[in-house]
Design a protein around this motif. Structure first.
Motif, short mmCIF file in Angstrom:
data_model
loop_
_atom_site.label_atom_id
_atom_site.label_comp_id
_atom_site.label_asym_id
_atom_site.label_seq_id
_atom_site.Cartn_x
_atom_site.Cartn_y
_atom_site.Cartn_z
N ALA A 28 -23.30 15.95 -3.33
CA ALA A 28 -21.83 17.33 -3.17
C ALA A 28 -21.60 18.34 -3.92
CB ALA A 28 -21.79 16.89 -1.17
N VAL A 29 -20.95 17.29 -4.50
CA VAL A 29 -19.66 17.78 -5.79
C VAL A 29 -20.76 18.24 -6.74
CG1 VAL A 29 -18.33 17.51 -7.89
CG2 VAL A 29 -17.76 15.87 -5.56
N MET A 30 -21.59 17.90 -6.98
CA MET A 30 -23.05 18.98 -7.97
C MET A 30 -23.46 20.12 -7.22
SD MET A 30 -24.22 19.25 -10.58
CE MET A 30 -23.78 17.98 -11.70
N ALA A 31 -23.21 19.98 -5.92
CA ALA A 31 -23.70 21.92 -4.91
C ALA A 31 -22.44 22.51 -5.40
CB ALA A 31 -23.86 21.82 -3.92
N GLN A 32 -21.19 22.27 -5.06
CA GLN A 32 -19.96 22.85 -4.90
C GLN A 32 -19.86 23.42 -6.76
OE1 GLN A 32 -17.10 19.37 -3.97
NE2 GLN A 32 -17.47 20.37 -1.69
N LEU A 33 -20.21 22.40 -7.73
CA LEU A 33 -19.44 23.40 -9.30
C LEU A 33 -20.10 24.12 -9.51
CD1 LEU A 33 -18.46 22.69 -11.45
CD2 LEU A 33 -19.98 20.99 -11.99
N LEU A 34 -21.98 24.09 -9.04
CA LEU A 34 -22.81 25.07 -9.57
C LEU A 34 -22.34 25.92 -8.67
CD1 LEU A 34 -26.01 22.76 -9.18
CD2 LEU A 34 -25.34 24.30 -11.17
N GLY A 35 -22.28 26.44 -7.40
CA GLY A 35 -21.98 27.48 -6.58
C GLY A 35 -20.71 27.95 -7.02
N ASP A 63 -25.52 22.80 -18.55
CA ASP A 63 -25.82 22.01 -18.25
C ASP A 63 -25.33 21.33 -17.80
OD1 ASP A 63 -28.95 20.52 -17.91
OD2 ASP A 63 -28.28 19.44 -19.52
N VAL A 64 -25.44 20.46 -16.40
CA VAL A 64 -24.17 19.17 -16.07
C VAL A 64 -25.58 18.23 -15.54
CG1 VAL A 64 -22.25 20.72 -15.63
CG2 VAL A 64 -24.15 21.42 -14.11
N THR A 65 -24.50 17.21 -15.30
CA THR A 65 -25.36 15.93 -14.30
C THR A 65 -24.14 15.29 -14.11
OG1 THR A 65 -26.60 14.42 -14.87
CG2 THR A 65 -25.43 14.45 -16.96
N PHE A 66 -24.84 13.92 -14.01
CA PHE A 66 -24.04 12.62 -13.56
C PHE A 66 -24.70 11.47 -14.31
CE2 PHE A 66 -20.92 15.36 -10.16
CZ PHE A 66 -19.73 15.32 -10.21
N ASP A 67 -23.60 11.38 -14.37
CA ASP A 67 -24.82 10.09 -15.48
C ASP A 67 -24.29 8.82 -14.88
OD1 ASP A 67 -26.85 8.98 -16.56
OD2 ASP A 67 -25.54 9.49 -18.96
N GLY A 68 -24.71 7.65 -15.67
CA GLY A 68 -24.78 6.27 -15.27
C GLY A 68 -25.58 5.58 -15.76
N PRO A 69 -25.54 4.13 -15.03
CA PRO A 69 -26.37 3.09 -15.51
C PRO A 69 -27.98 3.65 -14.59
CG PRO A 69 -24.83 2.11 -13.72
CD PRO A 69 -24.13 3.66 -13.62
N TYR A 70 -28.84 3.74 -15.16
CA TYR A 70 -29.86 4.58 -14.78
C TYR A 70 -31.39 3.93 -15.58
CZ TYR A 70 -33.12 8.30 -14.04
OH TYR A 70 -34.42 9.46 -13.45
N GLY A 71 -31.88 3.03 -15.64
CA GLY A 71 -32.75 2.16 -15.90
C GLY A 71 -34.08 2.01 -15.50
N LEU A 120 -30.64 23.02 -3.90
CA LEU A 120 -31.38 23.33 -2.14
C LEU A 120 -29.90 23.82 -1.54
CD1 LEU A 120 -34.18 21.71 -1.48
CD2 LEU A 120 -34.17 24.14 -1.50
N GLU A 121 -28.67 22.92 -1.47
CA GLU A 121 -27.41 23.02 -0.95
C GLU A 121 -26.96 24.80 -1.32
OE1 GLU A 121 -27.90 21.54 2.00
OE2 GLU A 121 -25.50 20.98 1.70
N VAL A 122 -26.59 24.45 -2.71
CA VAL A 122 -26.53 26.11 -2.82
C VAL A 122 -26.41 26.76 -2.06
CG1 VAL A 122 -25.81 26.77 -5.68
CG2 VAL A 122 -26.04 24.85 -5.27
N THR A 123 -28.39 27.30 -2.65
CA THR A 123 -28.91 28.28 -1.85
C THR A 123 -28.49 28.38 -0.28
OG1 THR A 123 -30.41 26.80 -1.91
CG2 THR A 123 -30.38 29.13 -4.10
N ARG A 124 -28.31 27.16 0.10
CA ARG A 124 -27.49 27.20 1.81
C ARG A 124 -26.79 27.64 1.68
NH1 ARG A 124 -25.53 23.83 5.59
NH2 ARG A 124 -25.07 22.19 3.47
N VAL A 174 -29.61 22.34 -14.14
CA VAL A 174 -29.55 21.09 -14.19
C VAL A 174 -30.85 20.54 -13.66
CG1 VAL A 174 -29.19 21.49 -10.81
CG2 VAL A 174 -28.58 19.20 -11.42
N ASP A 175 -30.92 19.62 -14.04
CA ASP A 175 -31.93 18.56 -14.16
C ASP A 175 -31.72 17.00 -13.64
OD1 ASP A 175 -34.29 17.32 -15.03
OD2 ASP A 175 -34.50 18.29 -16.75
N VAL A 176 -31.43 15.95 -13.16
CA VAL A 176 -30.86 15.05 -13.88
C VAL A 176 -29.48 15.66 -13.11
CG1 VAL A 176 -30.28 12.56 -13.27
CG2 VAL A 176 -32.43 13.28 -14.47
N GLY A 177 -29.18 15.33 -11.53
CA GLY A 177 -28.36 16.27 -10.98
C GLY A 177 -27.30 15.06 -10.64
#
Ligand SMILES: [Zn+2]
Length: 728
Positions: free
Chosen positions: A546-553, A514-522, A372-376, A428-431
């Motif tokens: 915000a970085v994810m939106a920048q990258l996709l854009g 397909d892009v994601t920021f991963d981490g400890p996600y239990g 939604l930030e990309v489309t904005r 993008v799924d889990v952004g």
């Protein structure tokens, strides 16, 4: 104190380095010298738009209520996104409906009836500090596509539910036929649908899948609401559809589930499971495990609970009742676009699913908030008259969590158009679920992804490219791969399946990322994957959003505006060779004649590299004719389509891609037809598959060579005075 000073100093150093080397002097893949400056300006304008505050605001709205596919709330969110897009300035916003085979629980009940009585709660405990955890609309424990039934049977611990685990049970004289097997989610990880299929084949009556604290609970670190890991009562919902056979609505294989479409009977679908299944928290699994008799389970079967796990078989009996309701449910895909100013019929697709098991803050809300930030941003640019040259098409999918229904049905509906028009699909799924970036891409688009990461600043202060190097090294080490991280292996090109890109790539032949920021996600697929979790653990501050939106854009802008599309077929060829070499290391291919296949790969790679050179020279020449450029682009767009085998891969006609598919475990699978035939010892079939692959490679080599001739000869290209037009 010292550490803080050091940090401040290194931040200062970074800043100096950036100022000393303005990142704008460089070229951008696919852009002529004259267009580069303009593109850099557009990108800078776009990058300034997405904000953490706005992503956070959107995520709060998206996660306000549970919103399962087909639910009223998820449909409301479809209308919300459509409205947002209209207000942001997107065009042709439409909501498309698919009537998809769905299953939902009417009743689930599990009780241990021997040696003592215990009734499973099948609920996640509420916490005062997180009001969402008290929401009365949170669902009970259930598994999508479980069968209905009412059974009482002994319970057996079958470790991770993989074939080797059942073999070990057999060795111990334990027969699982007609019994309930209790398995863990991941040790090692395999798709829950694969566990269900394995248990079904073994003749078990039901499968219970629980989250052991060793995997995603206290064995890993602090648990929710004090940390990111799963607490005692969290359980992982999920579906067990056999979508590795065919993705999408299992009752409309190969055609879209438009209202009124024909549906086959579920019994006739290879994708519909025939076993009862239920997920459990360790809170509910513990009484079963604690009371089991039989031999002690092997060392690597032991888990995080403070007692010895046994294989069971006699002492523990359970009563399991599951009543599912199977109906056709309306799923809605939202579509919106910014029409391209020059090539409106060339589409750059960006998509993310909307449906969630419960609140879905990380999965998929973080992706939607970023989108939604990309489309904005794109809407804002369009309002200023900055329109992409190609059309950007944005998609909010539905029904991903059960079967990738939205993206699969939509892809089936628009397959012919996609063959003509699709440039690429960015998924993008889990952004965001943490700070570790991971980028997956087909081989031809990997260099674009790597390049884009260099121009972005990670919240840590380094470039995204640098932090990606670190997370990639960690991933490779975990996979016991010893290769150092280079630009060649930074992006994962063994892309497999697991999200909405599967249909677009494997069924329609659209090149994907397909892009994601991963981490400890239990808290994956649990009720605790909610706003509180994201706000406190996943991305406090929302800077990764915000970085994810920048990258996709940036990716979408480069694909939309490039003079010559930034595909790299030389790189693709090198990866294909690697897939074949890996197969040769793991399987005995000595009975196969693969010489001509190796040659075909070499020639494709060589052709791709030469085309790269011509493209580079043409872009630098400053004389690239736009008609010629369009002709080359259209040719390059059809390369991915040529990897499709019309009849599909053996045994899985819906999966048509000769380079990519997934295994039943969801593990990635390259050269699927050849690999599965070779692994299965069917050498005549393997030889035939090698020939089909070789033919596709030769078709694409011819095309690449022809494009090179057109570009080099018609364009009169020379490099260091030597004409690039090859002698006929
Ligand atoms: Zn998801």
């Amino acid at each position: 104190m010292q550490l803080e000073t050091l940090r401040r100093m290194s931040r200062l150093l970074c800043l100096t380095a950036v100022l000393a080397h303005p990142s704008h002097a460089q070229s951008i893949l696919g852009f002529a010298g004259a267009s580069t400056a303009k593109q850099v300006e557009i990108e800078e304008q776009f990058k300034a738009i997405p904000t953490p505050a706005e992503a956070r605001r959107q995520l709060r709205i998206l996660t306000a209520q549970p919103h399962l596919a087909g639910s009223e709330r998820n449909n409301e969110l479809a209308r919300y996104i459509a409205n947002e897009w209209k207000n942001q300035g997107l065009e042709d916003v439409v909501i498309r409906r698919y009537d998809v085979f769905s299953s939902e629980p009417k009743e689930t009940m599990l009780e241990m009836v021997a040696p003592t009585h215990y009734r499973a709660t099948l609920r996640e405990a509420p916490y005062d500090q997180d009001p969402d955890s008290k929401n009365p609309n949170i669902s009970t424990a259930w598994i999508g596509m479980s069968t209905s039934g009412d059974i009482t049977a002994p319970v057996i611990y079958a470790h991770s539910g993989n074939p080797a685990d059942f073999a070990l049970l057999r060795k111990n004289g334990i027969d699982v036929r007609g019994k309930i097997v209790l398995v863990r989610y991941s040790n090692p990880y395999s798709y829950r649908g694969f566990k269900a299929l394995t248990a079904e084949k073994e003749g078990a009556a039901a499968i219970l899948i629980y989250s052991d604290p060793a995997e995603d609970g206290y064995g890993k670190g602090k648990v929710f609401p004090n940390g990111p890991w799963g607490p005692e009562t969290h359980f992982q919902r999920g579906a067990i559809e056999y979508d590795f056979q065919q993705a999408g609505d299992p009752t409309t294989p190969g055609w879209p589930s438009l209202p009124g479409a024909k549906h086959i009977r579920t019994e006739a679908s290879p994708a519909v499971p025939k076993i009862m299944a239920l997920p459990l928290s360790w809170h509910d699994a513990r009484p079963l495990l604690e009371n089991m008799d039989g031999p002690a389970a092997p060392h690597d079967w032991q888990g995080g609970l403070p007692f010895t796990y046994h294989l069971g078989g006699k002492r523990v009996r359970a009563h399991l009742k599951i009543q599912m309701e199977e109906t056709l449910k309306a799923n809605y895909v939202v579509e919106g676009r910014i029409r391209g100013s020059e090539y409106a019929d060339q589409w750059v697709l960006v998509g993310n699913h909307r449906d969630a098991w419960v609140f879905g803050a990380a999965d998929p809300g973080s992706g939607t908030a970023a989108m939604l930030e990309v489309t904005r941003g794109m809407g804002k640019l369009a309002k200023q008259g900055i329109r992409p040259r190609r059309t950007m098409l944005f998609l909010s999918w539905d029904g991903e969590e059960t079967s990738f229904a939205g993206s699969a049905e939509w892809s089936e509906q628009f397959a012919h158009e996609l063959w003509q028009k699709a440039v690429a699909y960015l998924n993008v799924d889990v952004g965001v679920a943490g700070p570790d970036f991971a980028g997956n891409s087909v081989g031809s688009l990997a260099p674009l992804l790597v390049e884009a990461s260099k121009g972005l600043r990670d919240p840590s202060g380094q470039s995204l490219y640098e932090t990606w190097h670190v997370s990639r090294a960690k991933t490779l080490k975990e996979a016991d791969e010893t290769d150092p991280v280079t630009d060649f292996n930074l992006a994962e090109t063994r892309i497999g399946s697991g999200s909405d890109y599967a249909a677009l790539l494997d069924h329609v032949g659209v090149p994907v990322m397909d892009v994601t920021f991963d981490g400890p996600y239990g808290v994956y697929h649990s009720a605790y994957d909610d706003f509180y979790w994201m706000d406190h653990f996943g991305d406090p501050g929302f800077r990764y959003h915000a970085v994810m939106a920048q990258l996709l854009g940036i990716l979408a802008l480069r694909l939309s505006n490039a003079d010559l599309l930034p595909y790299d077929f030389g790189n693709y060829g090198a990866h294909i060779r690697e897939y074949l070499n890996t197969l040769a290391k793991k399987s005995d291919l000595s009975k196969l004649d693969l010489e001509s296949l190796h040659e075909a790969i070499d020639e494709f790679e060589r052709g791709g590299k030469i085309l790269n050179e011509s493209v580079q020279t043409a872009l630098e020449s400053g004389t690239l004719d736009s008609l010629l450029a369009d002709q080359i682009n259209r040719g390059m767009m059809s390369i991915e389509r040529n990897w499709l085998a019309p009849g599909g891969i053996p045994g899985r006609p819906w999966y048509k891609h000769l380079l990519y598919a997934c295994r039943q475990t969801y593990a990635h699978l390259e050269l699927p037809g050849l690999t599965e035939a070779a692994e299965g010892g069917d050498m005549p079939l393997a030889q035939q598959q090698a020939a089909i692959l070789g033919a596709a490679l030769r078709t694409n080599t011819e095309l690449v060579n022809q494009l090179n001739r057109e570009l080099a000869c018609a364009g009169g290209l020379t490099r260091r005075g030597v004409p690039l037009c090859p002698a006929q």
